[in-house]
Design an enzyme around this catalytic site. Structure first.
Site, mmCIF file in Angstrom:
data_model
loop_
_atom_site.group_PDB
_atom_site.id
_atom_site.type_symbol
_atom_site.label_atom_id
_atom_site.label_comp_id
_atom_site.label_asym_id
_atom_site.label_seq_id
_atom_site.Cartn_x
_atom_site.Cartn_y
_atom_site.Cartn_z
ATOM 1 C CG HIS A 1 -11.847 53.373 -29.748
ATOM 2 N ND1 HIS A 1 -11.094 53.050 -30.851
ATOM 3 C CD2 HIS A 1 -13.046 52.795 -29.961
ATOM 4 C CE1 HIS A 1 -11.815 52.330 -31.683
ATOM 5 N NE2 HIS A 1 -13.007 52.167 -31.173
ATOM 6 N NE ARG B 1 11.119 48.357 -16.071
ATOM 7 C CZ ARG B 1 11.964 47.738 -16.873
ATOM 8 N NH1 ARG B 1 11.538 46.817 -17.730
ATOM 9 N NH2 ARG B 1 13.243 48.017 -16.830
ATOM 10 C CG ASP C 1 -9.231 59.784 -37.262
ATOM 11 O OD1 ASP C 1 -9.817 60.547 -36.489
ATOM 12 O OD2 ASP C 1 -8.368 58.972 -36.893
ATOM 13 C CE LYS D 1 0.199 51.559 -42.893
ATOM 14 N NZ LYS D 1 0.876 51.562 -41.610
ATOM 15 N NE ARG E 1 -14.277 54.667 -33.690
ATOM 16 C CZ ARG E 1 -12.984 54.918 -33.431
ATOM 17 N NH1 ARG E 1 -12.661 55.645 -32.378
ATOM 18 N NH2 ARG E 1 -12.040 54.447 -34.212
ATOM 19 C CG MET F 1 -2.679 59.499 -43.480
ATOM 20 S SD MET F 1 -2.148 58.334 -42.205
ATOM 21 C CE MET F 1 -0.450 58.097 -42.602
ATOM 22 C CG HIS G 1 -3.569 57.785 -31.692
ATOM 23 N ND1 HIS G 1 -4.874 57.400 -31.768
ATOM 24 C CD2 HIS G 1 -3.275 57.834 -30.355
ATOM 25 C CE1 HIS G 1 -5.356 57.212 -30.542
ATOM 26 N NE2 HIS G 1 -4.409 57.477 -29.660
ATOM 27 C CG HIS H 1 -9.038 50.625 -35.832
ATOM 28 N ND1 HIS H 1 -9.018 49.775 -34.754
ATOM 29 C CD2 HIS H 1 -9.155 51.879 -35.338
ATOM 30 C CE1 HIS H 1 -9.127 50.481 -33.646
ATOM 31 N NE2 HIS H 1 -9.210 51.761 -33.967
HETATM 32 N N1 COA Z 1 -3.395 52.425 -46.212
HETATM 33 C C1 COA Z 1 -2.771 51.493 -46.931
HETATM 34 N N2 COA Z 1 -2.441 50.282 -46.453
HETATM 35 C C2 COA Z 1 -2.774 50.040 -45.170
HETATM 36 C C3 COA Z 1 -3.430 50.957 -44.374
HETATM 37 C C4 COA Z 1 -3.754 52.199 -44.938
HETATM 38 N N3 COA Z 1 -4.352 53.132 -44.223
HETATM 39 N N4 COA Z 1 -3.628 50.443 -43.151
HETATM 40 C C5 COA Z 1 -3.111 49.208 -43.199
HETATM 41 N N5 COA Z 1 -2.593 48.963 -44.408
HETATM 42 C C6 COA Z 1 -1.925 47.750 -44.831
HETATM 43 C C7 COA Z 1 -0.461 47.779 -44.386
HETATM 44 O O1 COA Z 1 0.366 48.393 -45.341
HETATM 45 C C8 COA Z 1 -0.177 46.327 -44.192
HETATM 46 O O2 COA Z 1 0.046 45.742 -45.436
HETATM 47 P P1 COA Z 1 1.185 44.631 -45.647
HETATM 48 O O3 COA Z 1 0.753 43.492 -44.772
HETATM 49 O O4 COA Z 1 1.140 44.365 -47.106
HETATM 50 O O5 COA Z 1 2.460 45.271 -45.175
HETATM 51 C C9 COA Z 1 -1.481 45.770 -43.643
HETATM 52 O O6 COA Z 1 -2.502 46.656 -44.140
HETATM 53 C C10 COA Z 1 -1.530 45.762 -42.122
HETATM 54 O O7 COA Z 1 -1.294 47.075 -41.665
HETATM 55 P P2 COA Z 1 -0.511 47.467 -40.351
HETATM 56 O O8 COA Z 1 0.034 48.848 -40.489
HETATM 57 O O9 COA Z 1 0.468 46.388 -39.990
HETATM 58 O O10 COA Z 1 -1.666 47.443 -39.304
HETATM 59 P P3 COA Z 1 -1.557 48.013 -37.862
HETATM 60 O O11 COA Z 1 -2.588 47.319 -37.080
HETATM 61 O O12 COA Z 1 -0.184 48.056 -37.335
HETATM 62 O O13 COA Z 1 -1.937 49.560 -38.107
HETATM 63 C C11 COA Z 1 -3.011 51.568 -38.367
HETATM 64 C C12 COA Z 1 -3.137 50.128 -37.885
HETATM 65 C C13 COA Z 1 -4.231 52.360 -37.920
HETATM 66 C C14 COA Z 1 -1.767 52.217 -37.763
HETATM 67 C C15 COA Z 1 -2.898 51.573 -39.904
HETATM 68 O O14 COA Z 1 -4.060 51.007 -40.474
HETATM 69 C C16 COA Z 1 -2.647 52.955 -40.447
HETATM 70 O O15 COA Z 1 -1.505 53.420 -40.481
HETATM 71 N N6 COA Z 1 -3.739 53.670 -40.896
HETATM 72 C C17 COA Z 1 -3.602 55.013 -41.366
HETATM 73 C C18 COA Z 1 -3.591 55.994 -40.183
HETATM 74 C C19 COA Z 1 -4.929 56.134 -39.536
HETATM 75 O O16 COA Z 1 -5.935 56.322 -40.191
HETATM 76 N N7 COA Z 1 -4.903 56.111 -38.208
HETATM 77 C C20 COA Z 1 -6.109 56.286 -37.409
HETATM 78 C C21 COA Z 1 -6.484 55.016 -36.730
HETATM 79 S S1 COA Z 1 -8.032 55.175 -35.913
#
Ligand code: COA
Length: 371
Positions: A183, A352, A308, A251, A266, A253, A218, A257
């Site tokens: 990915h 770096r 996931d 959040k 996927r 889980m 992740h 993404h």
């Molecule tokens: N549940 C609730 N809210 C979520 C969310 C979730 N799973 N994923 C994103 N959001 C919300 C955030 O709270 C944020 O809201 P805000 O703008 O009001 O603060 C907005 O959506 C953007 O999220 P952000 O965390 O900044 O996006 P990112 O690109 O940094 O994060 C992830 C991506 C994957 C880390 C994030 O979606 C997440 O934590 N998901 C849950 C963990 C997960 O399933 N990981 C596997 C990834 S394959």
């Protein structure tokens, strides 16, 4: 840190010929092949070969590859001894990280020309590492890890349950391994590439990748998703619980993404498998709860499930203990990590970056008795 660079979101940090993630029109592809075709017509071994060697294998190349993998499943005795020291309470991700590191001491990669040998060895024996430790630590049993199952999917399920898997379980596991294989520049792959850029060995790169994958933002999300689903007894209960969680800005889980802001392709594939296995095993509530969580997330937040989320239900139906969910990700992603290390090595420059300094201005040394 300015918000534009937080988390390196949207920053192009290099190039790759391995996969397209969320690129306009291309969808998710591995070396140009769509993930849907690879899941429908291919197998995890074919995908592993594609990632490691650059092209899909011919029939004879595939047979030889599978034969080599089968011959590399057994564990060296010092590794078994090391695994026997690890407690049943250890997280299986820590066990894999340790097992990979120990193997690096026993069968080191002396030079980069050995990279394919090492990657095949890890691909073949990481399931053995995981399940040898699992059975020994939980029941004192020393399992035979060099079974002759055709595929990695069936070898894993066979070692876990001590019997040949059902055809649908073997097939679903194979698809999950295909989906988890690669990915682009996700956090663990980028970690592996950073490690490779220092000219370190492949075991170190993979060990670093495993450590990075472990976190719930992740790879750890599939376990966290299962724990979430397990809290609810019915779809209505899930709806109530989800709304409460969203109200306190929790959040969820298995959702969201960094790259896919609409659906994760996927997820569409694994969802169909989760449905099929829930139907076959009579796990009606599990599927209903999962679907309700998905619909509440779409309605309330417009956030889609990632790979996931429905992997969790599929793995549960196959009788896989929850702490093994993220390790399954490792058993597959070791192919993508290895391929990225090869790619980094082929055109290397030390990774770096720089940082904006936000600390104190220069100041005079204060003798210890005056602080
Ligand atoms: N549940 C609730 N809210 C979520 C969310 C979730 N799973 N994923 C994103 N959001 C919300 C955030 O709270 C944020 O809201 P805000 O703008 O009001 O603060 C907005 O959506 C953007 O999220 P952000 O965390 O900044 O996006 P990112 O690109 O940094 O994060 C992830 C991506 C994957 C880390 C994030 O979606 C997440 O934590 N998901 C849950 C963990 C997960 O399933 N990981 C596997 C990834 S394959």
């Amino acid at each position: 840190m300015t918000s534009s660079t937080a988390g390196l979101a949207g920053v192009v940090a290099g190039h790759t010929g391995l996969s397209t993630v969320g690129k306009e029109g291309a969808g998710l592809t591995y070396r140009g092949y769509s993930i849907e075709d690879l899941c429908t017509f291919g197998s995890f071994e074919q995908v592993a070969y594609l990632l490691l060697y650059g092209e899909l294998p011919t029939g004879s190349e595939l047979s030889a590859f599978q034969q080599r993998l089968r011959s590399k499943r057994a564990l060296p005795s010092p590794l078994m001894v090391a695994l026997e020291q690890l407690p049943a309470s250890a997280h299986p991700m820590d066990v894999l990280r340790t097992g990979c590191s120990v193997l690096g001491c026993l069968e080191p990669e002396q030079q980069p020309s050995e990279q394919h040998r090492v990657s095949e060895r890890l691909l073949a024996c990481l399931p053995s590492v995981l399940l040898y430790w699992y059975h020994f630590s939980h029941s004192g049993k020393r399992i035979d890890t060099d079974g002759d199952d055709e595929s990695i999917a069936s070898h894993f399920l066979h070692m876990l349950h001590g019997k040949s898997p059902l055809e649908s379980h073997q097939r679903c596991m194979d698809v999950a391994l295909v989906l988890y294989a690669e990915h682009e520049f996700n956090a663990s792959t980028f970690t592996a590439r950073i490690c490779a850029s220092t000219l370190s060995d492949l075991y170190s790169c993979i060990t670093a990748g495993i450590g990075t994958l472990r976190g719930p933002l992740h790879g750890g999300a599939n376990e966290a998703a299962m724990e979430l689903i397990d809290q609810f007894r019915s779809a209505e209960d899930a709806e109530r619980g989800l709304l409460e969680m969203l109200a306190r800005k929790a959040k969820i889980m298995g959702f969201g993404h960094r790259v896919y802001k609409k659906n994760d392709p996927r997820s569409d594939v694994i969802k169909q498998w989760a449905k099929q296995l829930c139907d076959e095993t009579g796990n009606k509530t599990l599927y209903e709860v999962s679907e309700r969580i998905e619909s509440v997330m779409l309605r309330e937040k417009k956030i889609y499930p990632n790979l996931d989320f429905y992997s969790a239900s599929a793995f549960r139906c196959m009788g896989i203990p929850t702490p093994m969910f993220t390790p399954i990700f490792v058993l597959s992603r070791v192919t993508g990590w290895s391929a990225h290390v090869f790619e980094q090595r082929a055109d290397n420059r030390l990774i770096r970056p720089s940082a904006d300094y936000t600390g104190p201005a220069p100041r005079a040394w204060v003798p210890i008795e005056q602080r």
